[in-house]
Design a protein around this motif. Structure first.
Motif, PDB file in Angstrom:
ATOM      1  N   ILE A 100       0.834  -1.211   0.000  1.00 17.25           N
ATOM      2  CA  ILE A 100       0.000   0.000   0.000  1.00 17.25           C
ATOM      3  C   ILE A 100       0.863   1.253   0.000  1.00 17.25           C
ATOM      4  O   ILE A 100       0.671   2.172  -0.801  1.00 17.25           O
ATOM      5  CB  ILE A 100      -0.955   0.003   1.216  1.00 17.25           C
ATOM      6  CG1 ILE A 100      -2.063  -1.031   1.021  1.00 17.25           C
ATOM      7  CG2 ILE A 100      -1.569   1.392   1.421  1.00 17.25           C
ATOM      8  CD1 ILE A 100      -2.999  -1.166   2.199  1.00 17.25           C
ATOM      9  N   LEU A 143      -8.269   5.943  -3.599  1.00 12.65           N
ATOM     10  CA  LEU A 143      -7.998   4.512  -3.792  1.00 12.65           C
ATOM     11  C   LEU A 143      -7.347   3.902  -2.554  1.00 12.65           C
ATOM     12  O   LEU A 143      -7.666   2.775  -2.165  1.00 12.65           O
ATOM     13  CB  LEU A 143      -7.104   4.312  -5.017  1.00 12.65           C
ATOM     14  CG  LEU A 143      -7.774   4.563  -6.375  1.00 12.65           C
ATOM     15  CD1 LEU A 143      -6.753   4.456  -7.500  1.00 12.65           C
ATOM     16  CD2 LEU A 143      -8.931   3.599  -6.600  1.00 12.65           C
ATOM     17  N   MET A 144      -6.443   4.664  -1.918  1.00 16.33           N
ATOM     18  CA  MET A 144      -5.839   4.145  -0.691  1.00 16.33           C
ATOM     19  C   MET A 144      -6.882   4.059   0.416  1.00 16.33           C
ATOM     20  O   MET A 144      -6.954   3.063   1.148  1.00 16.33           O
ATOM     21  CB  MET A 144      -4.680   5.038  -0.230  1.00 16.33           C
ATOM     22  CG  MET A 144      -4.077   4.546   1.086  1.00 16.33           C
ATOM     23  SD  MET A 144      -2.784   5.570   1.780  1.00 16.33           S
ATOM     24  CE  MET A 144      -2.463   4.711   3.341  1.00 16.33           C
ATOM     25  N   ALA A 147      -9.059   1.096  -0.196  1.00 15.75           N
ATOM     26  CA  ALA A 147      -8.342  -0.158   0.058  1.00 15.75           C
ATOM     27  C   ALA A 147      -8.290  -0.463   1.551  1.00 15.75           C
ATOM     28  O   ALA A 147      -8.492  -1.608   1.982  1.00 15.75           O
ATOM     29  CB  ALA A 147      -6.933  -0.080  -0.518  1.00 15.75           C
ATOM     30  N   LEU A 151     -10.280  -3.446   3.948  1.00 15.25           N
ATOM     31  CA  LEU A 151      -9.304  -4.388   4.495  1.00 15.25           C
ATOM     32  C   LEU A 151      -9.776  -4.848   5.875  1.00 15.25           C
ATOM     33  O   LEU A 151      -9.932  -4.034   6.792  1.00 15.25           O
ATOM     34  CB  LEU A 151      -7.934  -3.708   4.599  1.00 15.25           C
ATOM     35  CG  LEU A 151      -6.720  -4.614   4.825  1.00 15.25           C
ATOM     36  CD1 LEU A 151      -6.497  -5.515   3.612  1.00 15.25           C
ATOM     37  CD2 LEU A 151      -5.470  -3.765   5.069  1.00 15.25           C
TER      38      LEU A 151
END
Length: 358
Positions: A100, A143-144, A147, A151
């Motif tokens: 990441i 996007l991070m 993500a 998670l």
């Protein structure tokens, strides 16, 4: 890579057992990134000169900086190669957090590269349009955030320094919060990158600070003792932080006043986003304001200057960002740089002190 290749051989060669220790691999990443920068730096600078990749200096900046016109730029490529290369060499590549932070740093580096390429190609001081540049940064940050939100091993809680019982679960709002942190951090470092060695020196200090925070947050026992958020597996990100320190020190060898090469946006945007992403992963996002105190000062000086001129028709500073104000106040460039480095170290020490002041 070496972790996966050599650690499994520990039963045959007991010395390889040392690869299990994150602290060893952090130190190895620092040395590796530093050596890569040192060894490749002279060749890389020669290539930039051969390709006429020179810096265009804005007319609105201090006139003393016009002598820097033509100095090779896009040196951030060297920083990224050394940092990411050392991370992939010494990190545990099965760790999702490593990928990441590597992905975010590379994405913002790509945005900076596009900006620098346009500047060099069209021989002007402005690259991407402000809208497209900001839009790409927001997309990468989103996007991070997405993500991390999906998670299972990560939560959307926000903690605060000094207030151990104050925890806020942002829920879906965690995604835009990550965007704000990454975009803010990347642009703050970008604004700081105006004097030889200033941005890379302060970034290296911030990276060293977060190396401690990521290691502590990844250790269940230490995190519990210090009453900070425990993020299983996060200790591996300290390898990235170490690599960033090594790459930064190696680049500083060539970027120190008078600079032989500038990092450009490919470096400043990537470094800012890298530090911002590490702060998010370590659950120390709010503390980034203190760790990156110099970056905050630089960014605030621009905001205050613009707001004051629009509202009052008057300027607060001789010029913004803040380092230019002190230059025009009579401080020599090396003195401004050294004093800002000292401030960054003080901010780092204050940040580390919060580990106990809870």
């Amino acid at each position: 890579m070496l972790y996966h290749l050599l650690y499994p051989l520990r039963d045959l060669i007991p010395a390889f057992n040392v690869f299990r220790y994150i602290t060893f691999r952090v130190a190895a990443a620092i040395v590796t990134a530093l050596l890569l920068s040192w060894l490749l730096g002279p060749w890389f600078i020669r290539r930039l000169r051969a390709l006429s990749v020179g810096q265009n200096i804005r007319d609105v900046g201090p006139q003393a900086h016009q002598v820097k016109a033509g100095t090779p730029t896009m040196g951030g490529i060297l920083i990224l190669f050394a940092c990411l290369g050392a991370t992939l060499l010494w990190g545990n590549l099965a760790n999702v957090y490593v990928w990441i932070v590597v992905g975010v740093t590379a994405a913002f580096g790509a945005i900076g590269f596009a900006d620098d390429y346009i500047k060099v190609r069209k021989r002007r001081s402005l690259g991407l349009t402000a809208r497209s540049k900001m839009g790409l940064q927001i997309l990468a940050g989103a996007l991070m955030g997405l993500a991390l939100f999906v998670l299972p091993s990560f939560d959307s809680q926000l903690t605060f320094p000094f207030l151990k019982r104050l925890v806020i679960d942002l829920g879906i709002l965690y995604i835009p919060f990550v965007v704000v942190v990454l975009v803010g951090a990347s642009n703050a470092v970008n604004l700081t990158d105006g004097l030889d060695g200033l941005a890379i020196g302060t970034t290296s200090v911030a990276a060293a600070t977060y190396a401690v925070f990521t290691y502590v947050a990844g250790n269940r026992v230490i995190a519990g003792y210090l009453q900070i958020s425990h993020v299983p597996g996060l200790g591996e990100v300290s390898v990235f932080c170490g690599a960033l320190v090594g790459a930064g020190l190696g680049f500083l060898w060539f970027n120190a006043h008078p600079a032989e090469v500038f990092m450009g946006d490919v470096g400043s945007l990537a470094l800012g986003a890298g530090i911002g992403s590490v702060a998010v992963l370590a659950k120390q996002e709010i503390l980034l304001v203190l760790v990156g105190g110099v970056f905050v000062m630089e960014a605030l000086s621009v905001i205050i200057q613009v707001a004051s001129f629009k509202l009052r028709g008057k300027r607060v500073f001789r010029m913004s960002p803040l380092h230019h104000h002190f230059e025009l106040s009579g401080w020599a460039e090396p003195k401004v740089i050294a004093r800002f480095w000292i401030l960054s170290i003080l901010f780092a020490l204050l940040s580390l002190s919060t580990l106990k002041l809870r």
